[in-house]
Scaffold this motif. Structure first.
Motif, short mmCIF file in Angstrom:
data_model
loop_
_atom_site.label_atom_id
_atom_site.label_comp_id
_atom_site.label_asym_id
_atom_site.label_seq_id
_atom_site.Cartn_x
_atom_site.Cartn_y
_atom_site.Cartn_z
N ILE A 143 0.63 6.32 0.77
CA ILE A 143 1.21 5.25 1.63
C ILE A 143 2.30 6.20 2.39
N LEU A 171 7.89 -2.53 -0.83
CA LEU A 171 6.51 -1.84 -1.01
C LEU A 171 5.39 -2.82 -1.69
N VAL A 188 3.78 8.06 -2.38
CA VAL A 188 4.48 7.41 -1.23
C VAL A 188 5.23 8.40 -0.67
#
Length: 243
Positions: A143, A171, A188
């Motif tokens: 991500i 998120l 992430v």
């Protein structure tokens, strides 16, 4: 790498991937990372490439060919303008399974690149997650999403997209849960600087080191036949665009 590894690469091309908080935009940063992943692969690795937003397209079937994979990436700039609005993880995951359905590799992975916001609540998500697990595939999620502020498209004028700076939304936990349920891994990255340290091969190797349990490898493919046929028809509809 001593064993064979097949990976379906899923690239989010929804409009938020045009956000400029990862310069020049999120999609280009991901495209460059995927291109490096392809160029550095060895002969025991095969990849497929799927792009997705509100729906998904298999733009490169499973192959060892670096040239075919790189060529398919050139279509990203065409497709994000034509693909259905939204972010639909369910169909994208099922397309990843479709591309790996005949894989005999020792390791089968889906690697999904996204900015982590699913805005299409699809009742078929559980079906797709079950398919992933039944075919012995891990979902690994990458991500890219700012932590504090985002610079996202808010509209379009004669010069193209118009952007605005807004507080970053929390998120979405969807991909975290999917990766956890399929024994995959999740990372992430909040800035382009951080993402420069991303190493796709180390990422996949880390995933392959995790043992899978409770996987049903005796698959009745008839369960998926109609779904796979629909996915193929969707992909066929863009063949004139991606030639």
């Amino acid at each position: 790498m001593d064993k064979f590894s097949d990976t379906a690469i899923l690239i989010d091309v929804s409009i938020t991937m045009q956000s400029t908080d990862f310069e020049p935009n999120r999609m280009t940063v991901v495209k460059n990372a995927v291109e490096k992943f392809i160029n550095d692969k060895d002969e025991k690795q095969s990849f497929s490439i799927i792009v997705f937003a509100g729906n998904s397209y298999l733009i490169c079937p499973l192959t060892k060919s670096k040239s075919e994979l790189i060529k398919s990436l050139d279509n990203l700039d065409k497709l994000w303008k034509r693909i259905r609005f939204g972010t639909n993880y369910s169909e994208a995951l099922l397309n990843g399974v479709y591309s790996l359905q005949n894989s005999k590799a020792d390791f089968r992975n889906i690697m999904i690149f996204s900015d982590g916001t699913s805005n299409i609540k699809n009742s078929q998500l559980q079906f797709s997650k079950d398919a992933v697990k039944n075919f012995g595939i891990k979902v690994n999620s990458v991500i890219i999403k700012p932590k504090d502020f985002e610079i996202i498209p808010k509209g379009i004028d004669k010069n193209g997209l118009v952007f605005e700076k807004v507080p970053a939304k929390p998120l979405d936990s969807t991909l975290i849960k999917i990766s956890h349920e399929t024994k995959g891994i999740f990372e992430v990255y909040h800035t382009k600087k951080d993402f420069k340290n991303f190493d796709a091969h180390k990422f996949i190797s880390k995933s392959d080191s995790i043992n899978m349990t409770n996987i049903n490898l005796k698959i009745d493919k008839k369960i998926y036949e109609n779904k796979f046929q629909k996915l193929q028809k969707t992909t066929d509809s863009i063949k004139t665009i991606i030639k």
